[in-house]
Design a protein around this motif. Structure first.
Motif, short mmCIF file in Angstrom:
data_model
loop_
_atom_site.label_atom_id
_atom_site.label_comp_id
_atom_site.label_asym_id
_atom_site.label_seq_id
_atom_site.Cartn_x
_atom_site.Cartn_y
_atom_site.Cartn_z
N GLY A 122 0.84 -1.19 0.00
CA GLY A 122 0.00 0.00 0.00
C GLY A 122 0.87 1.24 0.00
O GLY A 122 2.11 1.17 0.06
N ARG A 123 0.23 2.42 -0.02
CA ARG A 123 1.00 3.66 -0.17
C ARG A 123 2.01 3.85 0.97
O ARG A 123 3.17 4.21 0.72
CB ARG A 123 0.04 4.85 -0.25
CG ARG A 123 0.79 6.18 -0.36
CD ARG A 123 -0.12 7.34 -0.67
NE ARG A 123 0.59 8.61 -0.57
CZ ARG A 123 1.44 9.08 -1.49
NH1 ARG A 123 1.68 8.39 -2.58
NH2 ARG A 123 2.05 10.24 -1.31
N GLU A 124 1.60 3.61 2.22
CA GLU A 124 2.51 3.84 3.33
C GLU A 124 3.71 2.90 3.27
O GLU A 124 4.86 3.32 3.46
CB GLU A 124 1.77 3.67 4.66
CG GLU A 124 0.76 4.78 4.94
CD GLU A 124 0.16 4.64 6.32
OE1 GLU A 124 0.61 3.75 7.09
OE2 GLU A 124 -0.76 5.42 6.65
N ALA A 125 3.45 1.64 3.00
CA ALA A 125 4.55 0.67 2.91
C ALA A 125 5.45 0.98 1.72
O ALA A 125 6.68 0.81 1.79
CB ALA A 125 3.99 -0.75 2.80
N MET A 126 4.84 1.46 0.64
CA MET A 126 5.61 1.82 -0.55
C MET A 126 6.55 2.98 -0.24
O MET A 126 7.74 2.97 -0.62
CB MET A 126 4.66 2.20 -1.68
CG MET A 126 5.32 2.72 -2.95
SD MET A 126 4.11 3.26 -4.18
CE MET A 126 3.44 4.74 -3.38
N LEU A 127 6.05 4.00 0.48
CA LEU A 127 6.87 5.17 0.80
C LEU A 127 7.97 4.84 1.80
O LEU A 127 9.02 5.50 1.83
CB LEU A 127 5.99 6.30 1.35
CG LEU A 127 5.03 6.93 0.33
CD1 LEU A 127 4.13 7.95 1.00
CD2 LEU A 127 5.81 7.56 -0.81
N GLU A 128 7.77 3.83 2.61
CA GLU A 128 8.84 3.38 3.50
C GLU A 128 10.01 2.82 2.69
O GLU A 128 11.17 2.99 3.05
CB GLU A 128 8.32 2.32 4.46
CG GLU A 128 7.41 2.87 5.55
CD GLU A 128 6.91 1.78 6.47
OE1 GLU A 128 7.37 0.62 6.32
OE2 GLU A 128 6.06 2.06 7.33
N ARG A 129 9.68 2.16 1.58
CA ARG A 129 10.72 1.60 0.72
C ARG A 129 11.40 2.68 -0.12
O ARG A 129 12.61 2.65 -0.32
CB ARG A 129 10.10 0.55 -0.22
CG ARG A 129 9.67 -0.72 0.46
CD ARG A 129 10.86 -1.63 0.65
NE ARG A 129 10.48 -2.86 1.33
CZ ARG A 129 11.33 -3.83 1.61
NH1 ARG A 129 12.60 -3.71 1.26
NH2 ARG A 129 10.92 -4.91 2.24
N GLU A 130 10.59 3.61 -0.65
CA GLU A 130 11.12 4.67 -1.52
C GLU A 130 10.34 5.95 -1.28
O GLU A 130 9.25 6.14 -1.84
CB GLU A 130 11.03 4.23 -2.98
CG GLU A 130 11.47 5.31 -3.97
CD GLU A 130 12.81 5.93 -3.59
OE1 GLU A 130 12.82 7.10 -3.14
OE2 GLU A 130 13.83 5.23 -3.71
N PRO A 131 10.88 6.85 -0.43
CA PRO A 131 10.14 8.07 -0.06
C PRO A 131 9.87 9.01 -1.22
O PRO A 131 8.99 9.86 -1.13
CB PRO A 131 11.07 8.73 0.96
CG PRO A 131 11.97 7.65 1.46
CD PRO A 131 12.15 6.72 0.30
N VAL A 133 8.86 8.26 -4.33
CA VAL A 133 8.00 7.74 -5.38
C VAL A 133 6.58 8.29 -5.20
O VAL A 133 6.13 8.54 -4.08
CB VAL A 133 7.99 6.19 -5.37
CG1 VAL A 133 7.24 5.67 -4.15
CG2 VAL A 133 7.38 5.63 -6.64
N GLY A 134 5.89 8.50 -6.34
CA GLY A 134 4.49 8.90 -6.28
C GLY A 134 3.61 7.68 -6.40
O GLY A 134 4.06 6.54 -6.32
N GLY A 135 2.32 7.89 -6.62
CA GLY A 135 1.42 6.77 -6.83
C GLY A 135 0.67 6.37 -5.56
O GLY A 135 0.83 6.97 -4.50
N ILE A 136 -0.15 5.33 -5.72
CA ILE A 136 -1.01 4.91 -4.60
C ILE A 136 -0.66 3.52 -4.07
O ILE A 136 -1.08 3.14 -2.99
CB ILE A 136 -2.49 4.93 -5.04
CG1 ILE A 136 -2.72 3.97 -6.22
CG2 ILE A 136 -2.92 6.34 -5.42
CD1 ILE A 136 -4.18 3.84 -6.61
N ALA A 137 0.11 2.75 -4.84
CA ALA A 137 0.49 1.40 -4.40
C ALA A 137 1.64 0.92 -5.28
O ALA A 137 1.94 1.52 -6.32
CB ALA A 137 -0.69 0.43 -4.47
#
Length: 243
Positions: A122-131, A133-137
């Motif tokens: 999901g978006r939060e987990a995605m941003l933890e991996r790559e702050p 990056v845009g998008g929703i998932a």
């Protein structure tokens, strides 16, 4: 010079083919003819440096099978030869709800192709991996990687010659003919003869009228790609490209 196999083209495909022929048929004589001064001078050394794992290909297709098998063999090859590479994984990002459905289909396709460790973020987990990056998932594909392909070509050349093969650079084939059951390739370095001809053309290949071969209709189908490099980021940057 007489050989068992004449391999035309000294890119990564031609070199890998020559080396595989040697390993599958020990004692066979193999000669690679490359037109440029060095092997791997075109697409083999001018690409994204990505180790593709077969995420996008239709399950059960030859492309999917070869991609999954190929990345595992390439990683093993690089580890054995101490070639710079990293299995760093990648994120495939959905920018909106429409792409979210396509991302789920990619996830299923990847699992069917035998990729391990695929993870939907999901978006939060995605941003933890790559702050940044845009998008929703995103879909995390841990088996994807990067590699130094020029070093791969150099190592393949070294192995071919160490096994008794020959790699001739600056040897553009200007004419092919058959004589007494052999293929004769004419080059600026002289004539080379082989029982079998293995043609590994590249992007710059164009059929040559003097070739003693039936010429099927062919055309090049290019596709665009774009790469962004941001050396100065406020967060720790990703591993710089190897190429």
């Amino acid at each position: 010079m007489k050989t068992d196999y004449l391999v035309l083209g000294g890119g990564v495909v031609g070199l890998a083919t020559a080396w595989r022929l040697q390993t599958m048929q020990p004692g066979s004589r193999v000669c690679v003819l490359e037109k440029e001064p060095e092997v791997g001078s075109h697409q083999s050394s001018h690409n994204s440096g990505v180790l593709h794992c077969g995420l996008y290909y239709k399950p059960g297709s030859i492309k999917a099978i070869l991609a999954v098998r190929g990345i595992r063999q390439m990683v093993e090859f690089c580890r054995e030869a101490d070639i710079d590479h990293e299995v760093c994984g990648k994120l495939v990002v959905a920018c909106n709800d429409t792409e979210l459905e396509r991302l789920r289909k990619l996830e299923e396709r990847g699992r069917q192709n035998g990729l391990e460790g695929i993870e939907f973020l999901g978006r939060e987990a995605m941003l933890e991996r790559e702050p940044n990056v845009g998008g929703i998932a995103a879909l995390r594909v841990p088996q994807e990687g990067i590699v130094d392909y020029p070093a791969v070509c150099s190592e393949l050349k070294r192995r071919i010659t160490a096994n008794g093969g020959d790699v001739q650079t600056g040897a553009r084939v200007t004419r092919l003919k058959q004589r007494s059951g052999e293929w004769i390739a004419t080059t600026p370095k002289g004539e080379f003869a082989g029982r079998y001809l293995v043609h590994c053309p590249a992007l710059h290949f164009s059929p040559l009228p003097p070739l003693a071969l039936p010429q099927p209709p062919t055309r090049t189908l290019p596709f665009p790609a774009a790469y962004l490099h941001t050396p100065a980021l406020s967060v720790p940057p990703p591993l710089p490209p190897l190429l």
